[in-house]
Write a protein that holds these residues in place. Structure first.
Motif, short mmCIF file in Angstrom:
data_model
loop_
_atom_site.label_atom_id
_atom_site.label_comp_id
_atom_site.label_asym_id
_atom_site.label_seq_id
_atom_site.Cartn_x
_atom_site.Cartn_y
_atom_site.Cartn_z
N THR A 199 0.81 -1.23 0.00
CA THR A 199 0.00 0.00 0.00
C THR A 199 0.84 1.28 0.00
OG1 THR A 199 -0.14 0.22 2.41
CG2 THR A 199 -1.74 -1.22 1.36
N ARG A 200 2.15 1.13 -0.13
CA ARG A 200 3.01 2.32 -0.17
C ARG A 200 4.18 2.08 -1.10
NH1 ARG A 200 7.84 1.84 2.48
NH2 ARG A 200 8.04 0.28 4.16
N ASP A 201 4.83 3.17 -1.49
CA ASP A 201 6.02 3.10 -2.31
C ASP A 201 7.24 2.84 -1.41
OD1 ASP A 201 7.76 3.29 -4.44
OD2 ASP A 201 7.05 5.27 -5.09
N LYS A 252 22.58 0.12 -3.22
CA LYS A 252 23.91 -0.33 -2.81
C LYS A 252 24.21 -1.74 -3.33
CE LYS A 252 24.26 2.44 1.41
NZ LYS A 252 24.33 2.43 2.91
N THR A 253 23.18 -2.50 -3.65
CA THR A 253 23.37 -3.85 -4.20
C THR A 253 23.47 -3.83 -5.72
OG1 THR A 253 20.98 -4.30 -4.36
CG2 THR A 253 22.06 -4.79 -2.26
N LYS A 254 23.58 -2.63 -6.29
CA LYS A 254 23.71 -2.44 -7.74
C LYS A 254 22.43 -2.82 -8.50
CE LYS A 254 27.98 -1.35 -6.94
NZ LYS A 254 28.40 0.07 -6.90
N ILE A 255 21.30 -2.74 -7.83
CA ILE A 255 20.00 -3.00 -8.45
C ILE A 255 19.17 -1.72 -8.37
CG2 ILE A 255 17.88 -4.38 -8.38
CD1 ILE A 255 19.48 -6.57 -7.00
N THR A 256 18.50 -1.39 -9.46
CA THR A 256 17.64 -0.21 -9.46
C THR A 256 16.24 -0.59 -9.00
OG1 THR A 256 18.88 0.77 -11.29
CG2 THR A 256 16.68 1.65 -10.86
N PRO A 257 15.76 -0.06 -7.89
CA PRO A 257 14.40 -0.38 -7.44
C PRO A 257 13.37 0.22 -8.38
CG PRO A 257 15.35 1.35 -6.07
CD PRO A 257 16.44 0.88 -6.98
N ASN A 258 12.30 -0.50 -8.59
CA ASN A 258 11.25 -0.06 -9.51
C ASN A 258 9.90 -0.17 -8.81
OD1 ASN A 258 9.80 0.66 -11.77
ND2 ASN A 258 9.95 -1.34 -12.75
N SER A 259 9.05 0.83 -8.98
CA SER A 259 7.74 0.80 -8.33
C SER A 259 6.75 1.58 -9.19
CB SER A 259 7.81 1.41 -6.92
OG SER A 259 8.25 2.76 -6.97
N LEU A 260 5.46 1.34 -8.92
CA LEU A 260 4.42 2.03 -9.68
C LEU A 260 3.12 2.04 -8.90
CD1 LEU A 260 3.82 3.32 -12.53
CD2 LEU A 260 2.86 1.09 -13.16
N LEU A 261 2.44 3.19 -8.91
CA LEU A 261 1.09 3.27 -8.36
C LEU A 261 0.14 2.60 -9.34
CD1 LEU A 261 -1.01 4.44 -6.33
CD2 LEU A 261 -1.07 6.48 -7.79
N ALA A 283 -9.10 1.83 -0.72
CA ALA A 283 -9.73 2.49 0.42
C ALA A 283 -9.89 1.51 1.56
CB ALA A 283 -11.09 3.07 0.03
N LEU A 284 -9.90 2.04 2.76
CA LEU A 284 -10.24 1.24 3.93
C LEU A 284 -11.72 1.44 4.23
CD1 LEU A 284 -7.23 1.83 6.35
CD2 LEU A 284 -7.60 -0.04 4.74
N ALA A 285 -12.38 0.36 4.53
CA ALA A 285 -13.79 0.43 4.90
C ALA A 285 -13.92 0.19 6.39
CB ALA A 285 -14.59 -0.63 4.13
N LEU A 286 -14.82 0.91 7.01
CA LEU A 286 -15.19 0.65 8.40
C LEU A 286 -16.48 -0.16 8.38
CD1 LEU A 286 -14.55 4.12 10.09
CD2 LEU A 286 -12.96 2.23 9.70
N VAL A 287 -16.50 -1.27 9.10
CA VAL A 287 -17.68 -2.14 9.09
C VAL A 287 -18.18 -2.33 10.51
CG1 VAL A 287 -17.05 -3.34 6.97
CG2 VAL A 287 -16.19 -4.21 9.14
N VAL A 288 -19.50 -2.35 10.64
CA VAL A 288 -20.14 -2.55 11.94
C VAL A 288 -21.17 -3.66 11.84
CG1 VAL A 288 -19.79 -0.16 12.70
CG2 VAL A 288 -21.88 -0.76 11.47
N ARG A 310 -6.14 5.31 0.04
CA ARG A 310 -4.70 5.03 0.04
C ARG A 310 -4.27 4.45 -1.30
NH1 ARG A 310 -4.12 -0.49 3.77
NH2 ARG A 310 -5.47 -1.80 2.49
N GLY A 311 -2.98 4.38 -1.54
CA GLY A 311 -2.47 3.86 -2.79
C GLY A 311 -2.31 2.35 -2.79
N PHE A 312 -2.16 1.79 -3.99
CA PHE A 312 -1.93 0.36 -4.20
C PHE A 312 -0.76 0.25 -5.18
CE2 PHE A 312 -3.16 -3.27 -7.09
CZ PHE A 312 -2.79 -4.29 -6.23
N TYR A 313 0.39 -0.31 -4.73
CA TYR A 313 1.64 -0.25 -5.47
C TYR A 313 2.23 -1.64 -5.70
CZ TYR A 313 1.93 4.69 -3.97
OH TYR A 313 1.69 6.03 -3.73
#
Length: 289
Positions: A78-80, A91-100, A105-110, A239-242
């Motif tokens: 849920t985050r980058d 530092k490990t010579k790898i390029t991190p990759n991410s995308l939204l 959304a969070l739901a409140l349930v009762v 919220r985001g989804f990554y």
């Protein structure tokens, strides 16, 4: 010469690298997204029969641990990446990759017999930090280390602790089950867990619990976490989804991540009631008769 040529030939014991459409990999996924990712994998593997994605569903914090210690090269969360994580991977010579990929959304349930199913954000904040004096709520999360707990602590409570009576039910289905049996309980859960995939209008929620209507700060109406309200920002618990990827070659992790952002992958996200971030969505007004 024959021996020399044989020595220079391919090594039969060398491990074959997976490709973007073939091979087997393990991925770690925020357990909030199990219904969605199960569907995504089913579609992806039907398109690429030689590809096998093996997901492990766990709290978000554990997903990032898997990524950093090389137990998984792809995580769905849920985050980058934060800056510390990006620097460590570089530092490990790898390029991190991410995308939204989408807005979630969070739901409140009762409980279905609970009359309090309409709340302002001031009331939500009072429930989440334990200062609500009007009613003693039993606050229920899926896991103490889950992304839902992190979101409430960071975005709603602004660092304040949760009430001491807060309960962790271990899994999202257990949250729903607990709330359905306890009148004073209020559960926090990912919207894909309570959406009804068989609803022809793509608007229904499960009938086991009631989904709370919320009014955003400065908002004028109370809304449930339907896709349109998530997309335009009327629903406040957004919220985001990554995907976050750490791969040394253009392999199956890259292939599946690319699929999630493709038209086909985004349609699966749409069906799960999240709001796709990679589709061109147009809002139009309509009169219902």
């Amino acid at each position: 010469m024959t021996l020399l040529m044989a020595a220079c030939g391919p090594n039969p014991n060398a491990k074959k690298l997976d490709t973007s459409s073939e091979g087997t990999i393990h991925i770690s996924v925020d357990e909030t997204y199990k219904p969605l990712i199960d569907s995504e994998i089913k579609v992806f593997e039907s398109l690429y029969p030689k590809a096998h994605i093996i997901p492990t569903y766990k709290p978000e914090a554990d997903c990032f641990k898997d990524l950093l210690n090389d137990s998984a090269r792809l995580v769905i969360v849920t985050r980058d990446f934060n800056q510390e994580e990006r620097d460590y991977i570089k530092k490990t010579k790898i390029t991190p990759n991410s995308l939204l990929l989408a807005w979630d959304a969070l739901a409140l349930v009762v409980n279905n017999s609970n009359p309090d199913s309409i709340l302002t954000m001031d009331q939500v904040r009072a429930i989440m930090d334990g200062t609500d004096t009007e009613r003693k709520w039993q606050l229920v999360f899926d896991n103490a280390n889950s992304s839902t707990v992190r979101y409430i602590r960071d975005s709603i409570n602004k660092g304040k602790p949760l009430p001491t009576t807060t309960m962790a039910a271990k899994t999202n289905p257990e949250v729903i089950d607990y709330v359905s049996k306890n009148k004073n309980a209020i559960g926090v859960i990912g919207v894909s867990w309570i959406s009804d995939p068989d609803d022809s209008l793509a608007m229904a929620f499960t009938n086991k619990v009631r989904v709370v209507k919320l009014r955003a700060d400065g908002g004028s109406e109370f809304v449930r976490p339907y896709q349109a309200y998530i997309g335009i920002g009327s629903y406040p618990l957004k919220r985001g989804f990554y995907y976050c990827l750490k791969e040394t070659h253009h392999g199956l992790g890259t292939g599946f991540a690319t699929f999630l952002g493709s038209y086909e992958g985004q349609l699966v996200i749409k069906q799960a009631r999240l709001f796709p971030a990679r589709l061109n969505v147009v809002f139009r007004e309509a009169n219902l008769k």
